[in-house]
Design a protein around this motif. Structure first.
Motif, PDB file in Angstrom:
ATOM      1  N   GLY A  63     -18.852  53.141 -13.312  1.00  0.00           N
ATOM      2  CA  GLY A  63     -18.564  52.046 -12.390  1.00  0.00           C
ATOM      3  C   GLY A  63     -18.597  50.702 -13.102  1.00  0.00           C
ATOM      4  N   ARG A  64     -19.555  50.542 -13.998  1.00  0.00           N
ATOM      5  CA  ARG A  64     -19.701  49.266 -14.703  1.00  0.00           C
ATOM      6  C   ARG A  64     -18.474  48.978 -15.568  1.00  0.00           C
ATOM      7  NH1 ARG A  64     -21.134  46.974 -19.566  1.00  0.00           N
ATOM      8  NH2 ARG A  64     -22.437  45.107 -19.399  1.00  0.00           N
ATOM      9  N   GLU A  65     -18.038  49.969 -16.330  1.00  0.00           N
ATOM     10  CA  GLU A  65     -16.910  49.725 -17.233  1.00  0.00           C
ATOM     11  C   GLU A  65     -15.599  49.579 -16.443  1.00  0.00           C
ATOM     12  OE1 GLU A  65     -17.672  48.732 -20.024  1.00  0.00           O
ATOM     13  OE2 GLU A  65     -19.729  49.492 -20.024  1.00  0.00           O
ATOM     14  N   LEU A  66     -15.514  50.290 -15.310  1.00  0.00           N
ATOM     15  CA  LEU A  66     -14.320  50.138 -14.481  1.00  0.00           C
ATOM     16  C   LEU A  66     -14.239  48.690 -13.946  1.00  0.00           C
ATOM     17  CD1 LEU A  66     -11.897  51.735 -13.467  1.00  0.00           C
ATOM     18  CD2 LEU A  66     -13.204  52.352 -11.434  1.00  0.00           C
ATOM     19  N   ASP A  67     -15.368  48.175 -13.477  1.00  0.00           N
ATOM     20  CA  ASP A  67     -15.369  46.789 -13.001  1.00  0.00           C
ATOM     21  C   ASP A  67     -15.021  45.817 -14.126  1.00  0.00           C
ATOM     22  OD1 ASP A  67     -15.813  47.250 -10.374  1.00  0.00           O
ATOM     23  OD2 ASP A  67     -17.972  46.895 -10.422  1.00  0.00           O
ATOM     24  N   MET A  68     -15.476  46.133 -15.310  1.00  0.00           N
ATOM     25  CA  MET A  68     -15.209  45.268 -16.461  1.00  0.00           C
ATOM     26  C   MET A  68     -13.703  45.096 -16.642  1.00  0.00           C
ATOM     27  SD  MET A  68     -17.116  43.669 -18.531  1.00  0.00           S
ATOM     28  CE  MET A  68     -18.624  44.319 -19.214  1.00  0.00           C
ATOM     29  N   ILE A  69     -12.948  46.203 -16.495  1.00  0.00           N
ATOM     30  CA  ILE A  69     -11.490  46.087 -16.673  1.00  0.00           C
ATOM     31  C   ILE A  69     -10.824  45.565 -15.390  1.00  0.00           C
ATOM     32  CG2 ILE A  69     -10.981  48.549 -16.153  1.00  0.00           C
ATOM     33  CD1 ILE A  69      -8.741  48.362 -18.228  1.00  0.00           C
ATOM     34  N   LEU A  70     -11.273  46.039 -14.209  1.00  0.00           N
ATOM     35  CA  LEU A  70     -10.600  45.640 -12.959  1.00  0.00           C
ATOM     36  C   LEU A  70     -10.678  44.133 -12.720  1.00  0.00           C
ATOM     37  CD1 LEU A  70     -11.427  48.373 -10.297  1.00  0.00           C
ATOM     38  CD2 LEU A  70      -9.480  48.169 -11.842  1.00  0.00           C
ATOM     39  N   ALA A  71     -11.781  43.540 -13.140  1.00  0.00           N
ATOM     40  CA  ALA A  71     -11.968  42.106 -12.878  1.00  0.00           C
ATOM     41  C   ALA A  71     -11.012  41.242 -13.702  1.00  0.00           C
ATOM     42  CB  ALA A  71     -13.422  41.713 -13.149  1.00  0.00           C
ATOM     43  N   THR A  72     -10.335  41.831 -14.679  1.00  0.00           N
ATOM     44  CA  THR A  72      -9.489  40.991 -15.546  1.00  0.00           C
ATOM     45  C   THR A  72      -8.194  40.553 -14.858  1.00  0.00           C
ATOM     46  OG1 THR A  72      -8.348  42.888 -16.523  1.00  0.00           O
ATOM     47  CG2 THR A  72     -10.342  42.110 -17.647  1.00  0.00           C
ATOM     48  N   GLY A  73      -7.694  41.339 -13.907  1.00  0.00           N
ATOM     49  CA  GLY A  73      -6.398  41.014 -13.295  1.00  0.00           C
ATOM     50  C   GLY A  73      -6.398  39.657 -12.624  1.00  0.00           C
ATOM     51  N   GLU A  74      -7.454  39.360 -11.899  1.00  0.00           N
ATOM     52  CA  GLU A  74      -7.524  38.094 -11.165  1.00  0.00           C
ATOM     53  C   GLU A  74      -7.631  36.909 -12.128  1.00  0.00           C
ATOM     54  OE1 GLU A  74      -8.392  40.905  -9.823  1.00  0.00           O
ATOM     55  OE2 GLU A  74      -7.527  40.691  -7.824  1.00  0.00           O
ATOM     56  N   GLN A  75      -8.197  37.179 -13.309  1.00  0.00           N
ATOM     57  CA  GLN A  75      -8.356  36.076 -14.270  1.00  0.00           C
ATOM     58  C   GLN A  75      -6.989  35.600 -14.781  1.00  0.00           C
ATOM     59  OE1 GLN A  75     -11.651  36.749 -16.904  1.00  0.00           O
ATOM     60  NE2 GLN A  75     -11.047  35.065 -18.268  1.00  0.00           N
ATOM     61  N   ILE A  76      -6.045  36.513 -14.861  1.00  0.00           N
ATOM     62  CA  ILE A  76      -4.681  36.130 -15.250  1.00  0.00           C
ATOM     63  C   ILE A  76      -4.112  35.173 -14.194  1.00  0.00           C
ATOM     64  CG2 ILE A  76      -2.328  37.015 -15.537  1.00  0.00           C
ATOM     65  CD1 ILE A  76      -3.604  39.604 -16.587  1.00  0.00           C
ATOM     66  N   SER A  77      -4.284  35.546 -12.928  1.00  0.00           N
ATOM     67  CA  SER A  77      -3.699  34.736 -11.850  1.00  0.00           C
ATOM     68  C   SER A  77      -4.291  33.331 -11.784  1.00  0.00           C
ATOM     69  CB  SER A  77      -3.904  35.430 -10.503  1.00  0.00           C
ATOM     70  OG  SER A  77      -3.178  36.636 -10.455  1.00  0.00           O
ATOM     71  N   ILE A  78      -5.624  33.214 -11.928  1.00  0.00           N
ATOM     72  CA  ILE A  78      -6.220  31.866 -11.767  1.00  0.00           C
ATOM     73  C   ILE A  78      -5.746  30.928 -12.865  1.00  0.00           C
ATOM     74  CG2 ILE A  78      -8.274  32.494 -10.429  1.00  0.00           C
ATOM     75  CD1 ILE A  78      -9.931  32.407 -13.018  1.00  0.00           C
ATOM     76  N   SER A  79      -5.624  31.471 -14.073  1.00  0.00           N
ATOM     77  CA  SER A  79      -5.213  30.629 -15.189  1.00  0.00           C
ATOM     78  C   SER A  79      -3.769  30.155 -15.002  1.00  0.00           C
ATOM     79  CB  SER A  79      -5.393  31.445 -16.475  1.00  0.00           C
ATOM     80  OG  SER A  79      -4.414  31.094 -17.413  1.00  0.00           O
ATOM     81  N   LEU A  80      -2.875  31.090 -14.671  1.00  0.00           N
ATOM     82  CA  LEU A  80      -1.464  30.721 -14.516  1.00  0.00           C
ATOM     83  C   LEU A  80      -1.279  29.722 -13.379  1.00  0.00           C
ATOM     84  CD1 LEU A  80       0.249  34.185 -15.053  1.00  0.00           C
ATOM     85  CD2 LEU A  80       0.137  32.261 -16.664  1.00  0.00           C
ATOM     86  N   LEU A  81      -2.027  29.928 -12.294  1.00  0.00           N
ATOM     87  CA  LEU A  81      -1.861  29.019 -11.158  1.00  0.00           C
ATOM     88  C   LEU A  81      -2.366  27.615 -11.512  1.00  0.00           C
ATOM     89  CD1 LEU A  81      -0.941  28.554  -8.281  1.00  0.00           C
ATOM     90  CD2 LEU A  81      -3.179  29.332  -7.491  1.00  0.00           C
ATOM     91  N   ALA A  82      -3.473  27.540 -12.231  1.00  0.00           N
ATOM     92  CA  ALA A  82      -3.981  26.219 -12.631  1.00  0.00           C
ATOM     93  C   ALA A  82      -2.937  25.510 -13.500  1.00  0.00           C
ATOM     94  CB  ALA A  82      -5.309  26.361 -13.377  1.00  0.00           C
ATOM     95  N   MET A  83      -2.328  26.247 -14.417  1.00  0.00           N
ATOM     96  CA  MET A  83      -1.290  25.644 -15.266  1.00  0.00           C
ATOM     97  C   MET A  83      -0.115  25.155 -14.421  1.00  0.00           C
ATOM     98  SD  MET A  83      -0.965  28.384 -18.327  1.00  0.00           S
ATOM     99  CE  MET A  83      -2.406  29.086 -19.107  1.00  0.00           C
ATOM    100  N   ALA A  84       0.291  25.976 -13.462  1.00  0.00           N
ATOM    101  CA  ALA A  84       1.455  25.627 -12.636  1.00  0.00           C
ATOM    102  C   ALA A  84       1.177  24.391 -11.784  1.00  0.00           C
ATOM    103  CB  ALA A  84       1.840  26.815 -11.751  1.00  0.00           C
ATOM    104  N   ILE A  85      -0.044  24.265 -11.300  1.00  0.00           N
ATOM    105  CA  ILE A  85      -0.386  23.095 -10.476  1.00  0.00           C
ATOM    106  C   ILE A  85      -0.419  21.835 -11.335  1.00  0.00           C
ATOM    107  CG2 ILE A  85      -2.243  22.030  -9.111  1.00  0.00           C
ATOM    108  CD1 ILE A  85      -2.876  24.888  -8.069  1.00  0.00           C
ATOM    109  N   LYS A  86      -0.995  21.971 -12.519  1.00  0.00           N
ATOM    110  CA  LYS A  86      -1.036  20.812 -13.429  1.00  0.00           C
ATOM    111  C   LYS A  86       0.382  20.379 -13.815  1.00  0.00           C
ATOM    112  CE  LYS A  86      -5.560  21.643 -15.511  1.00  0.00           C
ATOM    113  NZ  LYS A  86      -6.286  20.637 -16.311  1.00  0.00           N
ATOM    114  N   ALA A  87       1.265  21.373 -13.961  1.00  0.00           N
ATOM    115  CA  ALA A  87       2.653  21.040 -14.317  1.00  0.00           C
ATOM    116  C   ALA A  87       3.324  20.238 -13.212  1.00  0.00           C
ATOM    117  CB  ALA A  87       3.431  22.318 -14.599  1.00  0.00           C
ATOM    118  N   LEU A  88       2.796  20.361 -11.980  1.00  0.00           N
ATOM    119  CA  LEU A  88       3.348  19.574 -10.872  1.00  0.00           C
ATOM    120  C   LEU A  88       2.660  18.213 -10.758  1.00  0.00           C
ATOM    121  CD1 LEU A  88       3.682  22.343  -8.123  1.00  0.00           C
ATOM    122  CD2 LEU A  88       5.516  21.326  -9.484  1.00  0.00           C
ATOM    123  N   GLY A  89       1.736  17.938 -11.656  1.00  0.00           N
ATOM    124  CA  GLY A  89       1.121  16.616 -11.685  1.00  0.00           C
ATOM    125  C   GLY A  89      -0.182  16.483 -10.914  1.00  0.00           C
TER     126      GLY A  89
END
Ligand code: ASP
Ligand code: MG
Length: 402
Positions: A63-89
Motif C-alpha cells: 500500500g505504501r509503495e502504491l501510494d508513492m506512485i499514485l500520488a505523482t499524477g496530481e503533482q503533474i497537474s498542479i505544476s502545469l496549471l500554475a505555469m498556465a496561470i502565470k502565463a496569463l499574467g
C-alpha cells in the motif's frame, strides 16, 4: 473577500489545451473578485496508467509503495496549471499535500483526512496568489504519503473548502450537472438546478457516479454547498445544498439505477436471529458487500432470505450460500446473476404518502416484475430483472413527470 474552491477532474486536465482552458476559468474567477483555491486531479487516464505500471511489477504492491506512485499524477497537474496561470499574467503557487499539511490517517490507498493546516494557504492568498493544491493525496503525521481512494480529489476539494470556510466548492467535470435519470437510458432526462445533500447521497450510492461519495458526506456534515458543473462551458450546473426551501417541492427528484447486481436466495430455513446473523457474518467475513436484503415468511417458524451482491461477487457468494443452505437445512439455494436496481429518490416522499403505491402501480402497468423492495424515508429501491431496468426507469420518470 470570499474564498472559492474550484476542483477540476482528470478530463479537464487531460492535455495542454485543457490545462490552458482551466487556467482561463480560474483567472476569470479571480478577476470576479474571489480568493481562488484550486484542487486538481491527475490528467485523465494517468492514475490508471500508474496502477498498471505497478501491477506489471507485482500483483500485490504494498500500500505504501502504491501510494508513492499514485500520488505523482496530481503533482503533474498542479505544476502545469500554475505555469498556465502565470502565463496569463496572474500569480499562482502550487502545493503538494505534504507542503500544505493535509494530514490523514495511515490507511494507505483509502486514507481519511484528519486535519488541514491552512497557514500556507491563507498566507499565499493574502499575497494575492491563486493557490493550487494536489487532490487525492495526503500525508500522515510521520510524513508518509497516502491517497484517499480512487476518485478522492472531490473529497480533497470539499475538505479544503471546509477548512478555509469557503463560500462554496465548485466541482468542474465532463458533465454539466446531475440529471433526473441517466440520459443514456432516458433521453428526456434533464439537468436539475438543485438537489439536497441527502438526495445526492442516495443518488451517489445508487449508481450516479458523478461525485465521490465521501465528498458528499463531508459537505453534508459541514453544510458546504457544492456546485457541480461542466469545465467546458459557463453554464450553471447543479447545486447540492441543504436548503430544501430554496427548491421546488417535488415528490421525486430523480431515478438512479445500477445493473451490476446479482441476487441470491436461501429458501425455507428456521426463523431464528442466529441463522440470519450466521448468513450475513459468513458473507461479510468473505469481504463481500451485501446490498438489498429481504426476508419472507413461509410461516411463523420458517423464512426465506434473499440478498443482492455485486455481480463480480456472485460466484463466491453463491458457493458460500449453498454451503450455508446445507448447514441450515434450507429447501433450496438459488440465484439470479443478472438483476438491476432501480432507485426512486426524493425528500418530498418524507411528507407525502402514496409514492410507493404509485411506483408499484406504474411498474405493474408496464409489466415489470418487482423482485425485491427496500425503502428509506427518501428512497424506494426496486430490484428487477436486468432486461427490464430501462423500461422501469423510463416508466417511473414519466409517471412522476421529471
Ligand atoms: N486521480 C485520482 C483517480 O483517478 C483521483 C481523482 O481523479 O479524483 O482516482
Ligand atoms: Mg472524479
Amino acid at each position: 473577500m470570499s474564498i472559492i474552491v474550484q476542483k477540476y477532474g482528470g478530463t479537464s486536465m487531460a492535455n495542454s489545451e485543457c490545462v490552458k482552458n482551466v487556467a482561463e476559468k480560474v483567472v476569470n474567477a479571480k478577476l470576479r473578485g474571489h480568493d481562488v483555491v484550486v484542487v486538481v486531479s491527475a490528467p485523465a487516464g494517468f492514475t490508471d496508467h500508474l496502477v498498471s505500471r505497478a501491477k506489471e511489477i507485482t500483483d500485490k504492491p504494498s500500500g505504501r509503495e502504491l501510494d508513492m506512485i499514485l500520488a505523482t499524477g496530481e503533482q503533474i497537474s498542479i505544476s502545469l496549471l500554475a505555469m498556465a496561470i502565470k502565463a496569463l499574467g496572474e500569480d499562482a503557487i502550487s502545493f503538494t499535500s505534504a507542503q500544505v499539511g493535509i494530514i490523514t490517517d495511515g490507511n494507505h490507498n483509502k486514507a481519511k483526512i484528519e486535519a488541514i493546516n491552512t497557514d500556507k494557504l491563507l498566507k499565499a492568498l493574502g499575497e494575492g496568489k491563486i493557490v493550487i493544491i494536489a487532490g487525492f493525496q495526503g500525508v500522515t503525521k510521520d510524513l508518509e504519503i497516502t491517497t484517499l481512494g480512487r476518485g478522492g480529489s472531490d473529497t480533497s476539494a470539499v475538505a479544503i473548502g471546509v477548512a478555509l470556510d469557503a463560500a462554496e466548492v465548485e466541482i468542474y467535470t465532463d458533465v454539466d450537472g446531475i440529471y433526473t435519470a441517466d440520459p443514456r437510458v432516458v433521453p428526456n432526462a434533464h439537468k436539475m438546478d438543485y438537489i439536497t445533500f441527502d438526495e445526492m447521497l442516495e443518488m451517489a450510492g445508487s449508481g450516479a457516479k458523478v461525485l465521490h461519495l465521501r465528498s458528499v458526506e463531508l459537505a453534508a456534515k459541514n453544510n458546504m454547498p457544492i456546485h457541480l458543473r461542466s469545465s467546458f462551458s459557463d453554464a450553471i450546473g447543479t447545486y447540492v445544498l441543504d436548503e430544501e426551501d430554496k427548491m421546488e417541492h417535488v415528490l421525486v427528484r430523480g431515478v438512479a439505477h445500477t445493473t451490476n447486481n446479482a441476487k441470491i436466495t436461501i429458501a425455507n430455513i428456521d426463523n431464528t436471529s442466529k441463522n440470519i446473523a450466521l448468513i450475513f457474518k459468513t458473507i461479510s467475513d468473505a469481504n463481500i458487500n451485501v446490498d438489498v436484503i429481504t426476508q419472507n415468511y413461509i410461516n411463523i417458524d420458517r423464512i426465506t432470505i434473499s440478498f443482492t451482491v455485486a455481480q463480480e461477487e456472485y460466484d463466491r457468494a453463491l458457493e458460500l450460500s449453498k454451503d450455508l443452505g446445507r448447514r441450515l437445512k434450507a429447501d433450496e439455494v438459488y440465484g439470479n446473476e443478472k438483476v438491476a436496481k432501480v432507485c426512486i429518490i426524493g425528500v418530498g416522499m418524507k411528507s407525502t404518502s402514496g409514492v410507493a403505491s404509485r411506483v408499484f402501480t406504474c411498474l405493474a402497468d408496464h409489466n415489470v416484475a418487482i423482485d425485491m423492495v427496500s425503502t428509506s424515508d427518501i428512497n424506494i429501491t426496486c430490484v428487477v430483472n436486468q432486461d427490464d431496468y430501462a423500461k422501469a426507469v423510463i416508466a417511473i420518470h414519466n409517471e412522476f413527470e421529471l
